[in-house]
Design a protein around this motif. Structure first.
Motif, PDB file in Angstrom:
ATOM      1  N   ASP A 137      44.322  45.786  50.446  1.00  0.00           N
ATOM      2  CA  ASP A 137      43.369  45.432  49.392  1.00  0.00           C
ATOM      3  C   ASP A 137      43.643  46.205  48.105  1.00  0.00           C
ATOM      4  O   ASP A 137      43.591  45.647  47.011  1.00  0.00           O
ATOM      5  N   ASP A 169      44.663  44.663  44.488  1.00  0.00           N
ATOM      6  CA  ASP A 169      43.926  44.941  43.253  1.00  0.00           C
ATOM      7  C   ASP A 169      44.836  45.462  42.148  1.00  0.00           C
ATOM      8  O   ASP A 169      44.654  45.110  40.980  1.00  0.00           O
ATOM      9  N   ALA A 194      38.876  35.834  43.947  1.00  0.00           N
ATOM     10  CA  ALA A 194      38.726  37.264  43.667  1.00  0.00           C
ATOM     11  C   ALA A 194      39.476  37.630  42.379  1.00  0.00           C
ATOM     12  O   ALA A 194      38.959  38.364  41.533  1.00  0.00           O
ATOM     13  N   ARG A 205      37.811  39.110  38.912  1.00  0.00           N
ATOM     14  CA  ARG A 205      38.279  40.374  38.347  1.00  0.00           C
ATOM     15  C   ARG A 205      38.801  40.166  36.922  1.00  0.00           C
ATOM     16  O   ARG A 205      38.515  40.962  36.022  1.00  0.00           O
ATOM     17  N   ARG A 227      34.008  48.944  40.585  1.00  0.00           N
ATOM     18  CA  ARG A 227      33.389  47.888  41.397  1.00  0.00           C
ATOM     19  C   ARG A 227      34.443  47.086  42.164  1.00  0.00           C
ATOM     20  O   ARG A 227      34.242  46.747  43.327  1.00  0.00           O
ATOM     21  N   ASN A 228      35.566  46.820  41.515  1.00  0.00           N
ATOM     22  CA  ASN A 228      36.569  45.946  42.124  1.00  0.00           C
ATOM     23  C   ASN A 228      37.628  46.683  42.927  1.00  0.00           C
ATOM     24  O   ASN A 228      37.974  46.261  44.024  1.00  0.00           O
ATOM     25  N   TRP A 274      37.583  49.865  44.159  1.00  0.00           N
ATOM     26  CA  TRP A 274      37.074  50.657  45.280  1.00  0.00           C
ATOM     27  C   TRP A 274      36.079  49.876  46.122  1.00  0.00           C
ATOM     28  O   TRP A 274      35.570  50.393  47.112  1.00  0.00           O
ATOM     29  N   ARG A 275      35.764  48.651  45.723  1.00  0.00           N
ATOM     30  CA  ARG A 275      34.998  47.687  46.519  1.00  0.00           C
ATOM     31  C   ARG A 275      33.731  48.252  47.138  1.00  0.00           C
ATOM     32  O   ARG A 275      33.510  48.167  48.350  1.00  0.00           O
TER      33      ARG A 275
END
Length: 187
Positions: A48, A52, A111, A115, A137-138, A140-141
């Protein structure tokens, strides 16, 4: 007057844009794989986290290309297409079944779009906290980033954004871009 690219037959333009899109996407992937942000800023070194970082660098390229004259927007689409072609291939290589690959790629596509909208709004915002908040927010989810991690990643993002903005449009349209080394960009 029509651009030189507009005078070429569509299949020739598309083939060139596809090749340039893959070259640019490869540049984004190479930048995203640099270990600096994983080691010093606490970006999760997971599937993930890698997605990102690839998405962030691809967004920066796409954002730059979208505001160039044609074929810039078409090339931005080619970078996007290259990214999701690569994601499809990677999922298949990881052993994801054919029946679920499409669903997973669609989730990744959604996603990425979310973003990209958040990052674009944050870059355009006068609020200095907008970009670190969007990244936290994105990337480190929902988990808190390490102290200073989101701010450092925001500095890196702004530096890369400015660096891409200064690159020659002709070079970019030919499929060649560069990113600052992350250790240099994050200062």
């Amino acid at each position: 007057m029509a651009s030189l690219a507009a005078l070429l037959p569509r299949h020739v333009r598309c083939a060139g844009q596809e090749r340039a899109g893959f070259l640019l996407y490869g540049t984004a992937v190479a930048a995203a794989r640099e270990p600096h942000v994983y080691a010093t800023q606490g970006v999760p070194d997971t599937l993930d986290g890698r997605f990102d970082m690839i998405g962030l660098h691809a967004f920066l390229l796409i954002h730059r290309l979208r505001f160039l004259p044609e074929p810039g927007p078409s090339l931005a689409q080619a970078v996007f297409d290259a990214m999701f072609s690569d994601m499809d291939k990677a999922l298949r290589e990881m052993g994801v079944g054919d029946l679920s690959v499409g669903r997973r790629v669609r989730a990744m596509w959604e996603a990425f779009h979310g973003r990209a909208r958040a990052y674009e709004a944050a870059l355009d915002s006068a609020d200095p906290a907008a970009l670190p908040a969007a990244l936290a927010r994105n990337v480190w989810r929902g988990s808190p980033p390490p102290a200073g991690g989101a701010a450092a990643l925001a500095r890196l993002t702004r530096a890369q954004h400015a660096y891409l903005a200064a690159q020659d449009p002709t070079t970019l349209l030919a499929g060649h871009a560069s990113f600052l080394p992350q250790s240099e960009a994050g200062r």
